[in-house]
Design an enzyme around this catalytic site. Structure first.
Site, short mmCIF file in Angstrom:
data_model
loop_
_atom_site.label_atom_id
_atom_site.label_comp_id
_atom_site.label_asym_id
_atom_site.label_seq_id
_atom_site.Cartn_x
_atom_site.Cartn_y
_atom_site.Cartn_z
N HIS A 236 0.85 -1.20 0.00
CA HIS A 236 0.00 0.00 0.00
C HIS A 236 0.89 1.25 0.00
CE1 HIS A 236 -3.05 -2.61 2.36
NE2 HIS A 236 -3.58 -2.40 1.16
N SER B 184 -2.97 -7.67 2.89
CA SER B 184 -3.23 -7.56 4.33
C SER B 184 -3.71 -8.90 4.88
CB SER B 184 -4.30 -6.50 4.58
OG SER B 184 -3.87 -5.25 4.13
#
Ligand code: PNS
Length: 159
Positions: A17, A127
């Protein structure tokens, strides 16, 4: 002023990210990292915890801010005069879903989506994978910033 949003659930933020956020911040005047709800996923961290972790890891990027929104991404863009959505594309497996979302958001609000190729070093990173590894005591220090690594260890330990 060209404003973009990097939306996601960021549960938690990873180096993948961060790479996209940094590269987007070099292309736009301002980038908002927006924590949104993904109704298909259950979360490990609260929205406030995620915002804090993102704020700490993007503090050095002067044109990046952090926000949250509990409605549609298209509405968020309209409300905040944002004309571009930036998302990372890791592999062909991301493509169908991202294309569908990009087309839906274009139709809903005219907002453009820029799909940015993830740096190859992060192409496997998610994630969900990080949470799975952390749950079983795996080392995720090469995948997430130090503050997130610490938060994961505490959460896995039940704190
Ligand atoms: O990091 P994620 O979980 O892949 O991010 C997905 C996210 C949060 C960007 C997406 O689920 C989203 O935009 N949620 C907000 C609600 C919305 O606009 N849904 C799409 C149209 S139905």
């Amino acid at each position: 002023m060209k404003r973009a949003v990097c939306p996601g659930s960021f549960d938690p933020i990873t180096f993948g990210h961060l790479d996209i956020i940094k590269r987007a911040s070099a292309q736009f005047d301002h980038v908002v990292v927006a924590v949104l709800e993904n109704r298909t996923k259950s979360s490990l961290f609260t929205v406030a915890e995620r915002i804090e972790m993102i704020g700490q890891t993007t503090a050095n990027l002067t044109n990046v801010s952090v926000d949250s929104w509990s409605g549609l991404l298209a509405e968020y863009c309209k409300t905040n005069s944002i004309t571009s959505i930036v998302k990372g594309l890791r592999a062909v497996t991301d493509f169908d879903y991202e294309l569908q979302m990009a087309q839906l958001n274009l139709q809903a609000s005219g907002v453009e989506t820029m799909l940015m190729a993830t740096a190859p070093a992060h192409s496997f990173l998610s994630s969900s994978l990080v949470k799975e590894l952390a749950h079983y005591g795996g080392d995720v220090s090469s995948m997430v910033p130090p503050n997130v690594d610490t938060a994961l260890k505490l959460r896995v330990a039940g704190k």
